[in-house]
Every structure is written in C-alpha cells, then in structure tokens.
Design a protein around this motif. Structure first.
Motif, PDB file in Angstrom:
ATOM      1  N   LYS A 167      59.156  51.835  10.601  1.00  0.00           N
ATOM      2  CA  LYS A 167      57.848  51.958   9.947  1.00  0.00           C
ATOM      3  C   LYS A 167      57.645  50.847   8.917  1.00  0.00           C
ATOM      4  O   LYS A 167      56.547  50.294   8.793  1.00  0.00           O
ATOM      5  N   ALA A 168      58.704  50.525   8.183  1.00  0.00           N
ATOM      6  CA  ALA A 168      58.599  49.470   7.176  1.00  0.00           C
ATOM      7  C   ALA A 168      58.332  48.118   7.831  1.00  0.00           C
ATOM      8  O   ALA A 168      57.515  47.327   7.342  1.00  0.00           O
ATOM      9  N   LEU A 169      59.033  47.834   8.943  1.00  0.00           N
ATOM     10  CA  LEU A 169      58.791  46.577   9.654  1.00  0.00           C
ATOM     11  C   LEU A 169      57.347  46.495  10.149  1.00  0.00           C
ATOM     12  O   LEU A 169      56.693  45.449  10.034  1.00  0.00           O
ATOM     13  N   LEU A 219      50.821  43.777   6.975  1.00  0.00           N
ATOM     14  CA  LEU A 219      50.386  43.188   5.709  1.00  0.00           C
ATOM     15  C   LEU A 219      50.513  41.672   5.728  1.00  0.00           C
ATOM     16  O   LEU A 219      49.672  40.962   5.160  1.00  0.00           O
ATOM     17  N   THR A 220      51.569  41.167   6.366  1.00  0.00           N
ATOM     18  CA  THR A 220      51.742  39.715   6.451  1.00  0.00           C
ATOM     19  C   THR A 220      50.621  39.073   7.264  1.00  0.00           C
ATOM     20  O   THR A 220      50.041  38.055   6.866  1.00  0.00           O
ATOM     21  N   LEU A 221      50.288  39.664   8.413  1.00  0.00           N
ATOM     22  CA  LEU A 221      49.199  39.136   9.234  1.00  0.00           C
ATOM     23  C   LEU A 221      47.863  39.214   8.487  1.00  0.00           C
ATOM     24  O   LEU A 221      47.052  38.285   8.557  1.00  0.00           O
ATOM     25  N   MET A 222      47.663  40.293   7.757  1.00  0.00           N
ATOM     26  CA  MET A 222      46.428  40.433   6.991  1.00  0.00           C
ATOM     27  C   MET A 222      46.350  39.370   5.886  1.00  0.00           C
ATOM     28  O   MET A 222      45.289  38.773   5.652  1.00  0.00           O
ATOM     29  N   ALA A 223      47.481  39.133   5.222  1.00  0.00           N
ATOM     30  CA  ALA A 223      47.492  38.121   4.162  1.00  0.00           C
ATOM     31  C   ALA A 223      47.212  36.731   4.730  1.00  0.00           C
ATOM     32  O   ALA A 223      46.486  35.931   4.124  1.00  0.00           O
ATOM     33  N   LEU A 224      47.777  36.424   5.902  1.00  0.00           N
ATOM     34  CA  LEU A 224      47.521  35.125   6.516  1.00  0.00           C
ATOM     35  C   LEU A 224      46.051  34.976   6.914  1.00  0.00           C
ATOM     36  O   LEU A 224      45.446  33.915   6.730  1.00  0.00           O
TER      37      LEU A 224
END
Length: 285
Positions: free
Chosen positions: A239-241, A247-252
C-alpha cells in the motif's frame, strides 16, 4: 594498442570480481565442518518480495510441532490465541487448549489449583525447567523454537536443510555415542536425532505426508511463529509503494503543468542600431 590494453584490464577486473563473488557465495575452506554446510535456497513462498504465508501449511506445521517437536522443544512466545484466524477457528483453538492442565491461583484458600487451558495461556512446555530438560536429553538443552528461524543464519533454509540433512558420517569421521551426524550443523555432530520420516504424522486434509512435505510445513509454522506480522507488513508495504508512487507521479505532473510556462518563456532584448541617437521627444497633443 592503448584500447586493447584497457579492454584487457577491464576484462581482468570483471573476471576477478565475479570470481570473488562466487567464492563468497560458495566458499570452500578447511573449516567448513566447523561452520556447517551452507544450505540451498529453497522456494518458500513467504521469502518472495510480495509472497505471504501458506496458512494451510501453518496449520499442518502446528500439527507436526504438537505431535513431534513438542516432546522436547518449547514455544514460549506463542499463545493459543495467536493461532485464532491464522490456522484455526476460535472454537478449535479453545478445544485444543482445554486438553492441557495449567497451574493457577491462588484460590480463596491461598492454594494453587489445576484448571483447563484458556486462549490466553502459552503453548505448554515439555519440561518444568532447564535442569529437567538437560537431564532428559543427556545434558543438551533443546532450544526454544519461538524465534529459531530468526536466530539461525540461513533462516528457514537452514532449518529445512538441518531437518532433512541427516546421513551417515563420511569415511574418517567419527561421531561419539549419543550424537548424530548432520553436515549442516556446526561441527557436524548434533544431539537431536532425526525425528521426521515419511508417514510420521497423518494429515487431516489428506496432504501427502512425505518427509520433505512434513519438514516444509513445520518450518513454515516456525517461520510464522517468529514473524507473525509478516503478511500484514507486506500488505502495508504494498500500500505504501502504491501511495508514494501515485504521489510521485502527481508531483511530476504538477511540476510540468505549473512550471512549463516559466521554463519555456523566452526573454529577448533588441538593442538599438545607433546608440548615439537621441530618442525622439514626446509629442504634444
């Protein structure tokens, strides 16, 4: 010439590195008997990155422990309640616990008394104390198995190899009376005799009771006893991954969406052709 020398040097360095790595993983030295053989890598499903325990195997493994291992070994850190919804139902565990008598008290008269086991009781010990355990095993102390898969180098692979690795000593090797030869045990001589054979237990679910299957099941149970949180830990990790990847894709995406206008903006300066020419005065209206 220079390129050939550099290529040869790189190939030599790579070969030396691979050789050292192989020797590290497959070390052979004069003191191997004292250290014990290194076990093979067995395909237990819980060893995989997202693998979980085979709970049917845990149930069978507890049966093996109860019928074979519990004659000598304790399981002090495991209570009856820990088995509920893991390998048995609550009613099944309560029925098994009630088969044993536990000392409790004191009662209203200040005396200790015997009562049937409860879910909150630990798995019963085979001996009352360490001295009794040593006296019954020719001075050797059977270790507690609660954390045995984490307490031994090699973990489940070592325990499986040890239980299935009994054999006759090779020529020139003498094992004194009361000990048994096992190449996976440090020193090669172990006080515990071989206890797992084909058909030593009868599985209630009809699983073939070969020695390898019995060993696999009891090792799986002992691994669960040492790491009962493994399934939940891997679920939380997955779940954490998933969360942090999202979140990483959203930030990019936000970075590219919000900053692309500024990063692609072009600032140009057109210099005048004649720096000495005075600018025209403002016209009056």
């Amino acid at each position: 010439m220079y390129n050939a020398l550099m290529g040869t040097a790189a190939a030599t360095a790579a070969g030396a590195g691979l050789t050292l790595y192989y020797l590290e993983k497959n070390s052979a030295h004069a003191n191997m008997e004292a250290d014990g053989l290194h076990p093979a890598d067995y395909p237990f499903p819980q060893k995989k990155l997202f693998g979980t325990f085979d709970h049917a195997s845990i149930r069978r493994g507890f049966q093996v422990f109860k019928e074979v291992c519990s004659a000598c070994h304790s399981l002090d850190l495991v209570h009856w309640r820990n088995l509920v919804d893991v390998a048995y139902t609550e009613d099944e565990v309560r029925e098994m616990a009630e088969e044993f008598e536990y000392t409790d008290g004191p009662d209203d008269k200040g005396e200790m008394f015997e009562r049937p086991g409860k879910l909150t009781d630990p798995i019963p010990r085979p001996y009352a104390n360490e001295e009794a355990a040593r006296a019954a095993n020719a001075g050797a102390l059977p270790p507690d198995l609660s954390l045995i898969t984490k307490a031994r180098h090699g973990g489940v692979d070592y325990i499986y190899a040890l239980l299935t690795g009994y054999c006759d000593p090779p020529a020139g090797v003498e094992v004194r009376e009361g000990l048994n030869y096992n190449p996976y045990f440090p020193g090669g001589a172990i006080a515990m005799a071989q206890n797992i054979f084909d058909g030593v237990v009868e599985y209630e679910d009809g699983t073939p009771n070969t020695a390898s299957q019995i060993t696999k099941d009891v090792v799986t149970f002992l691994n669960w006893a040492a790491e009962p949180e493994l399934d939940d830990r891997k679920k939380i990790g997955a779940k954490a991954l998933l969360l942090f990847s999202s979140l990483t894709l959203m930030a990019l995406w936000i970075k590219r969406n919000r900053w692309h206008t500024l990063k692609s903006r072009k600032i140009a300066f057109n210099s005048p052709k004649n720096w000495n020419k005075k600018p025209n005065p403002p016209t009056k209206h």
